[in-house]
Motif scaffolding. Sequence first.
Motif, mmCIF file in Angstrom:
data_model
loop_
_atom_site.group_PDB
_atom_site.id
_atom_site.type_symbol
_atom_site.label_atom_id
_atom_site.label_comp_id
_atom_site.label_asym_id
_atom_site.label_seq_id
_atom_site.Cartn_x
_atom_site.Cartn_y
_atom_site.Cartn_z
ATOM 1 N N LEU A 108 3.300 -16.773 -0.293
ATOM 2 C CA LEU A 108 4.063 -17.874 -0.884
ATOM 3 C C LEU A 108 5.496 -17.882 -0.390
ATOM 4 O O LEU A 108 6.071 -18.951 -0.147
ATOM 5 N N SER A 109 6.088 -16.722 -0.193
ATOM 6 C CA SER A 109 7.463 -16.638 0.325
ATOM 7 C C SER A 109 7.526 -17.183 1.744
ATOM 8 O O SER A 109 8.459 -17.903 2.098
ATOM 9 N N ALA A 110 6.525 -16.842 2.549
ATOM 10 C CA ALA A 110 6.501 -17.320 3.941
ATOM 11 C C ALA A 110 6.351 -18.844 3.976
ATOM 12 O O ALA A 110 6.991 -19.521 4.785
ATOM 13 N N LEU A 111 5.526 -19.381 3.087
ATOM 14 C CA LEU A 111 5.344 -20.832 3.042
ATOM 15 C C LEU A 111 6.611 -21.540 2.547
ATOM 16 O O LEU A 111 6.926 -22.634 2.993
ATOM 17 N N ALA A 112 7.290 -20.939 1.600
ATOM 18 C CA ALA A 112 8.502 -21.552 1.041
ATOM 19 C C ALA A 112 9.608 -21.637 2.095
ATOM 20 O O ALA A 112 10.440 -22.544 2.059
ATOM 21 N N ARG A 113 9.636 -20.699 3.043
ATOM 22 C CA ARG A 113 10.676 -20.699 4.096
ATOM 23 C C ARG A 113 10.423 -21.766 5.160
ATOM 24 O O ARG A 113 11.300 -22.057 5.949
ATOM 25 N N ARG A 114 9.228 -22.328 5.205
ATOM 26 C CA ARG A 114 8.887 -23.312 6.244
ATOM 27 C C ARG A 114 9.598 -24.595 6.060
ATOM 28 O O ARG A 114 10.005 -25.220 5.308
ATOM 29 N N CYS A 167 6.579 -28.968 -0.397
ATOM 30 C CA CYS A 167 6.422 -29.558 0.936
ATOM 31 C C CYS A 167 5.076 -30.272 1.083
ATOM 32 O O CYS A 167 4.791 -30.882 2.093
ATOM 33 N N GLY A 168 4.213 -30.185 0.036
ATOM 34 C CA GLY A 168 2.927 -30.856 0.063
ATOM 35 C C GLY A 168 1.771 -29.933 0.426
ATOM 36 O O GLY A 168 0.609 -30.315 0.294
ATOM 37 N N ALA A 169 2.101 -28.720 0.878
ATOM 38 C CA ALA A 169 1.039 -27.776 1.238
ATOM 39 C C ALA A 169 0.362 -27.265 -0.025
ATOM 40 O O ALA A 169 0.985 -27.131 -1.076
ATOM 41 N N ARG A 170 -0.936 -27.029 0.086
ATOM 42 C CA ARG A 170 -1.700 -26.480 -1.032
ATOM 43 C C ARG A 170 -2.251 -25.124 -0.656
ATOM 44 O O ARG A 170 -2.720 -24.924 0.456
ATOM 45 N N VAL A 171 -2.210 -24.204 -1.605
ATOM 46 C CA VAL A 171 -2.767 -22.873 -1.420
ATOM 47 C C VAL A 171 -3.805 -22.683 -2.507
ATOM 48 O O VAL A 171 -3.499 -22.835 -3.689
ATOM 49 N N ARG A 172 -5.025 -22.386 -2.092
ATOM 50 C CA ARG A 172 -6.089 -22.124 -3.060
ATOM 51 C C ARG A 172 -6.472 -20.657 -2.935
ATOM 52 O O ARG A 172 -6.827 -20.195 -1.860
ATOM 53 N N VAL A 173 -6.378 -19.945 -4.028
ATOM 54 C CA VAL A 173 -6.711 -18.529 -4.066
ATOM 55 C C VAL A 173 -7.956 -18.391 -4.923
ATOM 56 O O VAL A 173 -7.968 -18.783 -6.083
#
Length: 135
Positions: free
Chosen positions: A129-135, A110-116
């Motif tokens: 990551l699961s919550a972001l994937a459902r968006r 979706c274009g979102a980036r997560v930096r850990v």
Amino acid sequence: MDPHTVGQVSPLATDTLGRKTAPRRLRTAEEKLRIVRETLVAGASVAEIARRHGVNANLLFSWRRQYEQGVLAERTRPPRAAKMLPVRIAAPSALPSMAAAPAIEIELSCGARVRVIGDVDAERLTAVLSALARR
């Protein structure tokens, strides 16, 4: 330019509604005092004197109040020079380097980036990551 103004004029300003306002004239204490003394003459009109000098009458009344309180007076000595204080430069402290910490950057479809950065619990990362994937 009015002979009663100081050479300094502030840049064109706007009021709270965005309207252009005239440049403000910066007056010396001596000029203010001279104008105030004109208003102290018997029968003098503060409004007329204010108009003649291009000053708001309310400002002139404020200067008169300062004169009565002894705050508005001619300078008898030049302004004091700034005092220089000693400065000591300390060695830079060691800050933790962000490059030294382990990092993961994940770009989702979706274009979102997560930096850990640093150690993260795998279970929590999976939940995010699961919550972001459902968006």
